[in-house]
Enzyme design. Structure first.
Site, mmCIF file in Angstrom:
data_model
loop_
_atom_site.group_PDB
_atom_site.id
_atom_site.type_symbol
_atom_site.label_atom_id
_atom_site.label_comp_id
_atom_site.label_asym_id
_atom_site.label_seq_id
_atom_site.Cartn_x
_atom_site.Cartn_y
_atom_site.Cartn_z
ATOM 1 N N GLY A 180 0.832 -1.195 0.000
ATOM 2 C CA GLY A 180 0.000 0.000 0.000
ATOM 3 C C GLY A 180 0.863 1.240 0.000
ATOM 4 O O GLY A 180 1.951 1.244 0.577
ATOM 5 N N GLY B 293 -0.740 4.713 -0.122
ATOM 6 C CA GLY B 293 -1.520 5.947 0.054
ATOM 7 C C GLY B 293 -0.859 6.799 1.122
ATOM 8 O O GLY B 293 0.324 6.627 1.443
ATOM 9 N N GLY C 135 0.034 4.408 4.048
ATOM 10 C CA GLY C 135 1.019 3.420 3.622
ATOM 11 C C GLY C 135 2.386 4.049 3.398
ATOM 12 O O GLY C 135 3.418 3.486 3.792
ATOM 13 N N LYS D 125 -15.010 3.177 17.216
ATOM 14 C CA LYS D 125 -14.812 4.584 17.582
ATOM 15 C C LYS D 125 -15.537 5.537 16.635
ATOM 16 O O LYS D 125 -15.882 6.651 17.020
ATOM 17 C CB LYS D 125 -13.325 4.917 17.601
ATOM 18 C CG LYS D 125 -12.666 4.662 16.254
ATOM 19 C CD LYS D 125 -11.732 5.750 15.819
ATOM 20 C CE LYS D 125 -11.323 5.535 14.378
ATOM 21 N NZ LYS D 125 -10.404 6.525 13.863
ATOM 22 N N ARG E 118 -13.462 13.296 10.752
ATOM 23 C CA ARG E 118 -14.474 13.546 9.733
ATOM 24 C C ARG E 118 -15.877 13.138 10.181
ATOM 25 O O ARG E 118 -16.850 13.844 9.916
ATOM 26 C CB ARG E 118 -14.087 12.737 8.493
ATOM 27 C CG ARG E 118 -14.491 13.365 7.227
ATOM 28 C CD ARG E 118 -13.646 12.821 6.104
ATOM 29 N NE ARG E 118 -14.082 11.496 5.713
ATOM 30 C CZ ARG E 118 -14.113 11.073 4.447
ATOM 31 N NH1 ARG E 118 -13.734 11.888 3.482
ATOM 32 N NH2 ARG E 118 -14.484 9.860 4.139
#
Lengths: 415, 415
Positions: free
Chosen positions: A16, A18, A21, A272, A338
């Protein structure tokens, strides 16, 4: 010394590239360099290849060069300018991070696989790797969340481990990637608890195919049956003890606590987000800091109850109440994540959270809303909605069945 | 029913009438009204008498009245307009709150005493009450903090209980008074765990005088010796069980959890202020939410360690990690409390926190700074500074011995 007599070193691959990552690759690459007796110097990073144009605002943009404004391969860019200009701009990567667009080649000979993929890509990437990883490789899953359905709950780490027939632990914490990339102080929790494994040679044949990998129903997991199929690390390698795993991840700015509770660490990162929605609702009502703290506390205790109810043998209370993956991640998520922000906005504007998702996230779903629905569907199937009044209240608020103002009465303990 | 056969009811007095004391009187008065078999209808509130002029912005200000702009007795005002215009403006008190400027008269015949006094006034007010309270009265201390010196730690509840020779529990939580006065949802923790008591008549003579009340050194407390002197509640009264105590405090907007850990509840309210300073320091450095959550988590674990080290027999881990007086109060204090804000401001402005106290608080000391010094002095005397790296780091930052930037390395666990 743990490494006495060891002839091999561990090769590390980050699957990964991103935001998270690439951050992981950076810190792991710093650590392998500092622990040359344990780890090979090069860290492979699998890159989902794409064509990238260096943005004009990048420090690597050179209007006069022949590549200016021309698409280049992301892996090539990372290996030449040592920066992931698309997903982690302005952070220099150590030169021992090597981007590799071939996922099978990237895991070749690697004994440590760090999975940092978006949730939905895990199955298809793992399927490509079946039979291609070292039989004694170990994985750590850094993707938060769990797969919850009516039939049961599957941890990401289990999805990876069962597909590849290797052991997979989990890493989770109060970890906003961009802050860690900038080497701002944070903590994390790594759950790593491999069962006893088969140390006979040769390696067992017949890894499971993905079609054989089913959802794990609560209380149906039989780790002993599975672990018999896992292949022990040959003695030529340094042992992958808590101490040595910690050396791969711990940095002066990234403090690691090792635990053995993989289920707890994984659940924390999923549940969470439901709590963050609840905190956003009461904050949107203007109820102040007492109310927000109360909802967070009640939510942490529902996490504990959830873990104990469905992963009784493996989940520890302290994972939620004392570790970064529990209480600290709840705090961070309820301060400005968010899910929190969108829930708060929904109440303040008098809109549904789905309208906010449409307007603010281009229709992208919040992790909190999908987890709230998945968890509710599962709790309903178990007849246990009432045992989780906050999780149930969040679901019912999303559905329009109750109002956010009712949260206190809905979660009021009956005495 | 718990009240079967009871002939007496409990009379309740709130000792204190500031912001928090008046809020307590309001909610307790609402509850006695709803539980007429347990409690007498009138709640006495002791008022430190002063002359007050109704402010022009008050809804009770009447320019045409003969009292306009004239000083009036605060107790008289409360009993006529049912508002504490000075300390809790714009909140209507139930008419069964009766303000009483005579502290001795206010506790007459009362079996439940709720102490809500500023820390520094507790000794002198209690001294006035020695020998004047019912021998079987019970107290609840709502003042946060502990007295820490080199010689030992004294809980506020112990200071009250030993002076008056009565049992005293403690109430603490994520409780910003103004939010509760407005009936915004919050939670609290009440620790109440009376030892077995002497049920013989007549009541024992010779209550201790204040000069006999010494600091409690850790591990020197002998509750059994003390409890033998405490007088049991006569059977004519409804029992003061957890259930009945909860009925006095629990409201739809103020959820109460009852515990037995008086020391833990009291320590939480004191030590959280040190954590709030640490959170303010890292936030002032611009380190983001990961770092803030990390410092909070580490701080909660140092609370646990402190309780276990110095109140081994009585403190429970869950009081800090699961109750409002622990984790939730830390959260509230680190989101926007005074200690947090001043510490953050100090770093942002490049000033010491003492300069901030001078400029922003007219020289008033923050609770966090005095607690940090007291706790450090105590830890030094026990040779245990190193076991509390965060508390010690905060002290050393205040002293200028280390920089806030060093917090991560100072609290880094050695493995």
């Amino acid at each position: 010394m743990a490494t006495l007599g060891a002839q091999h070193k561990h090769k590390v691959t980050v699957v990964g590239s991103g935001n998270w990552g690439t951050t992981m690759s950076k810190l792991v690459a710093e650590n392998v360099k500092e622990n040359p007796t344990l780890f090979e110097e090069t860290v492979q990073m699998w890159v989902y290849e794409e064509d990238v144009v260096i943005p004009k605002e990048s420090r690597h943009y050179d209007a006069g060069s022949e590549t200016a404004n021309k698409p280049q391969k992301l892996s090539h860019l990372i290996n030449t300018i040592h920066e992931n200009v698309k997903y982690l701009p302005n952070i220099t990567l150590p030169p021992n991070v090597v981007a590799n667009p071939d996922v099978v080649d990237s895991v070749k000979d690697s004994t440590i696989l760090i999975f940092v993929l978006p949730h939905q890509f895990i199955p298809r990437v793992c399927d490509q790797l079946i039979g291609k990883t070292m039989p004694w490789a170990r994985a750590i899953c850094c993707t938060k969340g769990v797969d919850v359905g009516e039939k049961g709950i599957r941890l990401m780490s289990e999805a990876i481990g069962m597909r590849l027939n290797i052991y997979c632990g989990a890493l989770s914490g109060a970890n906003i990637a961009s802050e860690i990339a900038q080497e701002k102080y944070s903590e994390t929790t790594i759950a790593y608890d491999p069962p006893p494994m088969d140390s006979r040679n040769p390696t067992p044949k017949g890894s499971p195919t993905s079609s054989q990998v089913d959802l794990i129903s609560p209380s149906k997991t039989v780790p002993s049956a599975r672990s018999a199929r896992l292949k022990a690390l040959p003695s030529e390698y340094p042992p992958l003890s808590h101490e040595n795993v910690r050396k791969l991840f711990h940095r002066p700015y990234f403090h690691v606590r090792m635990v053995s509770d993989v289920a707890g660490v994984s659940l924390g990162g999923a549940l969470k987000n439901i709590i963050a929605l609840a905190a956003g609702f009461v904050d949107g009502l203007g109820w102040g800091d007492n109310a927000k703290a109360a909802v967070m506390r009640v939510g942490i205790l529902e996490m504990v109850r959830f873990g104990k109810a469905f992963f009784a043998d493996s989940v520890k209370t302290s994972t939620f109440t004392e570790e970064s993956c529990g209480v600290a991640d709840v705090v961070t998520s309820c301060m400005g994540g968010r899910n929190f922000r969108c829930a708060k906005m929904a109440i303040e504007r008098g809109e549904t959270i789905f309208e906010i998702e449409q307007k603010e996230l281009n229709g992208q779903k919040l992790q909190g809303t999908s987890t709230a629905y998945e968890v509710n569907s599962f709790l309903k199937s178990q007849g246990m909605e009432k045992d989780f009044p906050l999780f149930t209240a969040v679901y019912n608020i999303l559905e329009g069945n109750v109002k956010p103002e009712q949260i206190p009465e809905l979660i009021e303990p009956k005495q």
